[in-house]
Enzyme design. Structure first.
Site, PDB file in Angstrom:
ATOM      1  N   TYR A 145     -16.137  -6.186   4.367  1.00 23.80           N
ATOM      2  CA  TYR A 145     -16.246  -7.638   4.498  1.00 23.80           C
ATOM      3  C   TYR A 145     -17.528  -8.090   5.189  1.00 23.80           C
ATOM      4  CZ  TYR A 145     -11.721  -8.361   2.447  1.00 23.80           C
ATOM      5  OH  TYR A 145     -10.682  -8.410   1.554  1.00 23.80           O
ATOM      6  N   LYS A 192      -7.237   5.457   4.001  1.00 21.43           N
ATOM      7  CA  LYS A 192      -7.503   6.360   2.865  1.00 21.43           C
ATOM      8  C   LYS A 192      -8.426   7.454   3.371  1.00 21.43           C
ATOM      9  CE  LYS A 192      -7.276   7.124  -1.669  1.00 21.43           C
ATOM     10  NZ  LYS A 192      -6.039   7.463  -2.366  1.00 21.43           N
ATOM     11  N   ASP A 225      -2.373   4.164  -0.535  1.00 19.68           N
ATOM     12  CA  ASP A 225      -1.812   3.956  -1.873  1.00 19.68           C
ATOM     13  C   ASP A 225      -0.305   4.163  -1.882  1.00 19.68           C
ATOM     14  OD1 ASP A 225      -2.392   6.582  -1.379  1.00 19.68           O
ATOM     15  OD2 ASP A 225      -3.600   6.913  -3.172  1.00 19.68           O
ATOM     16  N   ASP A 249      -5.906  -7.129   3.670  1.00 19.85           N
ATOM     17  CA  ASP A 249      -5.978  -8.355   2.884  1.00 19.85           C
ATOM     18  C   ASP A 249      -5.025  -8.242   1.684  1.00 19.85           C
ATOM     19  OD1 ASP A 249      -6.772 -10.754   1.826  1.00 19.85           O
ATOM     20  OD2 ASP A 249      -8.848 -10.184   1.441  1.00 19.85           O
ATOM     21  N   ASP A 253      -0.938  -9.964   1.188  1.00 25.63           N
ATOM     22  CA  ASP A 253      -0.571 -10.861   0.083  1.00 25.63           C
ATOM     23  C   ASP A 253       0.630 -10.301  -0.673  1.00 25.63           C
ATOM     24  OD1 ASP A 253      -2.701 -12.558   0.645  1.00 25.63           O
ATOM     25  OD2 ASP A 253      -3.197 -12.837  -1.480  1.00 25.63           O
TER      26      ASP A 253
END
Ligand code: NAD
Length: 502
Positions: A145, A192, A225, A249, A253
């Site tokens: 970001y 990850k 994942d 993020d 959601d």
């Protein structure tokens, strides 16, 4: 009690509590922002919160007025003065145009923790997971970001992922402090680090270190994942999740939508000095101006703001009135259902229904309780970085090239590089998009025009002067570098990824 006025500036001043009075900056935002912000301010004022609201212009309107960052100077001044911002959603153009105001605000103001509770309100709001109650704590300043992106060849673009030790320490410690304050029992770290061993590896390592300081809270790590997949089917296995920016993020959601509706989740952006409260959802231009948007996400953000400001009584009052409204079946379009909805209401009517239920407690849903303590201890903000490494030594350099002949044979490029390489350095290997193509590459590997060429030297040979000489020599050979990355060891440990078989 007054009906909701047409504009949020028309309110009469309500009776106040005896909590110290605060001024909070308010940005109405874009798209559905103005209508949901007006609805939320109506509820807050009717509940008698001890807050004055100072409007600030941010986002689309600010750009149109000529402020390139979307944040005018007087808005920065207001934020510095009032320290707290209640923000409507802002529109960000996709794939071009100005930078996200949301990201600019979070990063410039040091709002490093993004807290997003995702709770199911079954049976009043349909959710595939009736008992869901998960809080996503998302790192808010780092990762991809930074928006540091480049295109250096015809075919390849790149985005820099930055993860710092102080950044990891702050967000992880915040998550543990939050869990302790909120009586939560477990924290799951998601990353990850099986692929990004340095960046995500640092996040995971710091998590494991800090977890030891909180033996009262269970901790675990999951690869993002499978962790996200499990969260989607078994959210009851999770309590608090802490994760780097991009994963957080996406995950929040998904979690908000699974809990019932993206329109229902609020979020707090917390820094050491300032805080910003907003809905998880965006500006929803598809439904803007129709009085159908659900103001709940922003209302719950405002409730978090009240708790942050020490007005827990008002937080509880409003939260419970909102729960009663859901129980009474007064629902906005996005949560309308055949089983429990009695009437579809618009944004304004929903806000008014909440006002009419101030002072009531829900009968079936779990009533909200806000303990009198501040939600997060100041200890959360501290960092205690490990000592700087004693020895930092450069033992190589990765030079990146834009090379696009008709036939892209790595052996041909390697021969040219070896010829151009000054004494003291040697070509150690080459990769294309991270896959080793020389020596011993596989002829089936697809090669773009973006080549990483790793040069190494004996101890003390890879000096800044030697790297400059190498670059000059490559330019002279018709292979100008497009960028370089030095390869450092920190106290003997490589601070760079090592290709297979290198
Ligand atoms: P969005 O969240 O705005 O909308 C996604 C879908 O959810 C749409 O169908 C929308 O109608 C619906 N929805 C969202 N909020 C709702 C609500 N309160 N009530 C009922 N339905 C609701 O996501 P998007 O369409 O991808 O983004 C639109 C704009 O918002 C973009 O410019 C994006 O950059 C921006 N955005 C801003 C923020 C923020 O300000 N923090 C966050 C996310 C996206």
């Amino acid at each position: 009690m007054s009906a909701m006025p047409k504009s949020s500036l028309d309110f009469e001043v309500p009776a106040r509590t005896n909590v110290p009075h605060r001024t909070v900056a308010v940005a109405h935002g874009d798209g559905i922002g103005p209508e949901i912000t007006d609805a939320v301010l109506h509820v807050l004022r009717e509940a008698g919160v001890a807050i004055d609201f100072a409007p600030v212009t941010l986002g689309l309107r600010a750009y149109k007025e000529g402020h390139a960052s979307g944040v005018p100077e007087d808005a920065w001044d207001s934020l510095a003065r009032h320290k707290v911002l209640l923000k409507g959603p802002m529109t960000t153009p996709q794939g071009g145009g100005y930078k996200s105001v949301n990201v600019t605000l979070r990063k410039t103001l040091g709002l490093y923790a993004n807290v997003r509770p995702c709770v199911a309100y079954h049976p009043y709001v349909h959710s595939p997971h009736p008992g869901m109650d998960v809080v996503i704590v998302r790192e808010n300043e780092e990762d991809t970001y930074g928006g540091i992106e480049h295109r250096q060849t015809g075919e390849v673009t790149q985005c820099l992922k930055l993860i710092s030790r102080p950044g990891c320490e702050r967000i992880v410690r915040y998550a543990f402090e939050y869990a302790r304050r909120q009586g939560r029992r477990k924290i799951t770290c998601m990353s990850k680090d099986n692929i990004m061993k340095l960046t995500d590896g640092l996040f995971h390592r710091v998590f494991d270190e800090i977890a030891q300081e909180y033996p009262d809270i269970a901790s675990e790590h999951r690869i993002i994942d499978i962790g996200a997949a499990r969260l989607a089917v078994r959210p009851r296995d999770f309590d608090v999740v802490v994760t780097p920016n991009l994963y957080g993020d996406i995950l929040s959601d998904i979690a908000a939508e699974l809990a019932g509706s993206i329109g229902m989740a609020g979020s707090a952006n917390i820094g050491a000095d300032l805080a910003m409260f907003e809905a998880v959802h965006g500006s929803a231009p598809d439904i803007a101006g129709k009085n159908i948007a659900n103001p709940s996400g922003m209302l719950l953000a405002a409730v978090m703001m009240l708790a942050h400001l020490g007005q827990q009584d008002k937080a509880e009052l409003i939260h419970n009135a909102w729960l009663c409204t859901l129980e009474d079946g007064l629902h906005t379009l996005d949560i309308l259902n055949e089983q429990t909805s009695k009437r579809q209401v618009g944004t304004r009517e929903f806000a008014q229904a909440i006002v009419e239920r101030l002072g009531k407690s829900p009968e079936h849903l779990k009533a909200a309780r806000y303990p009198a303590a501040e939600p997060v201890a100041p200890a959360a903000h501290k960092t205690q970085s490990e000592p700087r490494p004693a020895v930092k030594a450069c033992d190589g350099v990765d030079i990146f090239l834009d090379w696009a002949p008709a036939v892209r044979d790595p052996a041909v490029l390697a021969a040219r590089l070896q010829q151009a390489c000054p004494a003291g350095l040697r070509l150690a290997m080459m990769t294309n998009r991270g896959t080793k193509v020389w020596p011993n590459g596989n002829p089936d590997t697809f090669c773009t025009d973006h080549w990483r060429c790793r040069f190494r030297g004996g101890e003390g040979a890879v000096t800044p002067e030697a790297i400059l000489e190498l670059m000059r020599s490559l330019v002279a050979a018709g292979l100008p570098p497009i960028k370089s990355e030095n390869l450092y060891r920190f106290d003997g440990n490589p601070g760079y990824s090592v290709a297979q078989g290198e």
